[in-house]
Scaffold this active site. Structure first.
Site, PDB file in Angstrom:
ATOM      1  N   ASN A 214       0.885  -1.184   0.000  1.00 18.20           N
ATOM      2  CA  ASN A 214       0.000   0.000   0.000  1.00 18.20           C
ATOM      3  C   ASN A 214       0.910   1.218   0.000  1.00 18.20           C
ATOM      4  OD1 ASN A 214      -1.775   2.070   0.439  1.00 18.20           O
ATOM      5  ND2 ASN A 214      -2.239   1.518   2.574  1.00 18.20           N
TER       6      ASN A 214
ATOM      7  N   HIS B 289      -9.614   1.237   4.597  1.00 14.11           N
ATOM      8  CA  HIS B 289      -8.352   1.451   5.325  1.00 14.11           C
ATOM      9  C   HIS B 289      -8.640   2.380   6.505  1.00 14.11           C
ATOM     10  CE1 HIS B 289      -4.304   2.696   6.314  1.00 14.11           C
ATOM     11  NE2 HIS B 289      -3.874   1.632   5.660  1.00 14.11           N
TER      12      HIS B 289
ATOM     13  N   GLU C   4      -7.140   4.810   7.625  1.00 16.07           N
ATOM     14  CA  GLU C   4      -6.951   6.241   7.336  1.00 16.07           C
ATOM     15  C   GLU C   4      -8.175   6.820   6.642  1.00 16.07           C
ATOM     16  OE1 GLU C   4      -3.182   5.706   5.396  1.00 16.07           O
ATOM     17  OE2 GLU C   4      -2.276   5.205   7.328  1.00 16.07           O
TER      18      GLU C   4
ATOM     19  N   GLU D 257      -5.737  -4.926  10.344  1.00 21.21           N
ATOM     20  CA  GLU D 257      -4.736  -3.884  10.543  1.00 21.21           C
ATOM     21  C   GLU D 257      -5.032  -3.132  11.843  1.00 21.21           C
ATOM     22  OE1 GLU D 257      -2.676  -2.766   6.622  1.00 21.21           O
ATOM     23  OE2 GLU D 257      -4.310  -1.381   6.940  1.00 21.21           O
TER      24      GLU D 257
ATOM     25  N   GLY E  73       2.065   2.245  10.590  1.00 21.08           N
ATOM     26  CA  GLY E  73       3.021   3.339  10.422  1.00 21.08           C
ATOM     27  C   GLY E  73       3.720   3.749  11.707  1.00 21.08           C
TER      28      GLY E  73
HETATM   29  C1  PEP Z   1      -0.935   0.237   5.834  1.00 21.38           C
HETATM   30  O1  PEP Z   1      -1.026   1.436   5.698  1.00 21.38           O
HETATM   31  O2  PEP Z   1      -1.787  -0.505   5.315  1.00 21.38           O
HETATM   32  C2  PEP Z   1       0.176  -0.305   6.602  1.00 21.38           C
HETATM   33  C3  PEP Z   1       0.133  -1.540   6.979  1.00 21.38           C
HETATM   34  O3  PEP Z   1       1.190   0.577   6.869  1.00 21.38           O
HETATM   35  P1  PEP Z   1       2.597   0.234   7.598  1.00 21.38           P
HETATM   36  O4  PEP Z   1       3.087  -1.084   7.041  1.00 21.38           O
HETATM   37  O5  PEP Z   1       3.487   1.361   7.254  1.00 21.38           O
HETATM   38  O6  PEP Z   1       2.307   0.127   9.059  1.00 21.38           O
END
Ligand code: PEP
Length: 247
Positions: free
Chosen positions: A9, A94, A96, A165, A171
């Site tokens: 991603n 997601h 975000e 997630e 992040g």
């Molecule tokens: C994401 O944004 O889907 C994600 C998993 O980010 P990161 O791997 O940077 O934590």
């Protein structure tokens, strides 16, 4: 045996030059990977990335799609438009987007439905915030988010990919442990089993600071069928190490 899926991603990162350099390095190192590989790129770069990935084993994905079929929705992108660029995957829900664009469980579910109707596999993200985890609500939150997608998609639920997630791990460099992730994946698998006899073939990805060092232990868990990778997908060598760990 079910092949694992490693999907990058890119979020709102990249440029024409950076995308070309990154994809060329990934393609040079990926060989005949034993797992499925995808990159979910910013929509404006779909045409560029489609051309760069032509005839390769790396599939193309987008990061969002409209919950509408078309029409007066300024700024939105319809699933049929994405399909024209040879897309295989689209991320929906997601954290975000849930956080900054206030996407509800129902909107996320209808985005998944629209994608499926166009032959694009939605990667449906679910996950709890730190406050929800600390309040012991992890299971309740992820089950509620997944239930909305199951409710609207009926038997098509076997065609989706689900990504767990945890929001606190995205992040932040703070990945869930393999045991924490497996625990939630087992809950999601059980929920899917109650909804479809094909639940075992649904891919459940883990996402949240997966990187070259922790990928192998996360991917060794029985219900973790791949990864959704943010930051580490922007570094060709790290992304390739994760792909190798999934083989
Ligand atoms: C994401 O944004 O889907 C994600 C998993 O980010 P990161 O791997 O940077 O934590």
């Amino acid at each position: 045996m079910k092949k694992k899926l490693i999907a990058g991603n890119w979020k709102m990162n990249g440029s024409l030059a950076a995308n070309e350099a990154l994809l060329k390095s990934v393609l040079a190192g990926v060989g005949q990977a034993e797992c499925q590989v995808a990159v979910c790129v910013p929509a404006v770069y779909l045409a560029q990335c489609q051309a760069l990935l032509a005839d390769s084993i790396v599939s193309l994905g987008a990061q969002d799609v409209s919950s509408h079929e078309g029409g007066a929705y300024t700024g939105e992108i319809a699933p049929a438009m994405l399909k024209e660029f040879g897309l295989r995957y689209v991320i929906v829900g997601h954290s975000e987007r849930r956080q900054y664009h206030l996407e509800s469980d129902e909107v996320v579910a209808s985005k998944a439905q629209r994608a499926l109707a166009c032959g694009i596999t939605p990667i449906v993200c679910v996950g709890e915030t730190l406050a929800e985890r600390e309040a012991g609500k992890t299971e309740e939150v992820v089950k509620r988010q997944l239930a909305a997608v199951i409710a609207i998609n009926g038997h098509c639920i076997s065609e989706v990919v689900v990504a767990y997630e945890p929001v606190w791990a995205i992040g932040t460099g703070l990945s869930a442990t393999a045991e924490q992730a497996q625990q939630v994946h087992a809950v999601l698998r059980a929920q899917l089993k109650a909804a479809t006899p094909s639940a075992d073939r649904i891919k459940l990805l883990y996402g949240g600071s997966m990187n070259a060092s922790n990928a192998a232990s996360l991917l060794a868990q029985p219900d973790i069928d791949g990864g959704l990778i943010g930051g580490a997908a922007l570094k060709a060598q790290d992304f390739l190490t994760i792909i190798a760990a999934a083989a």
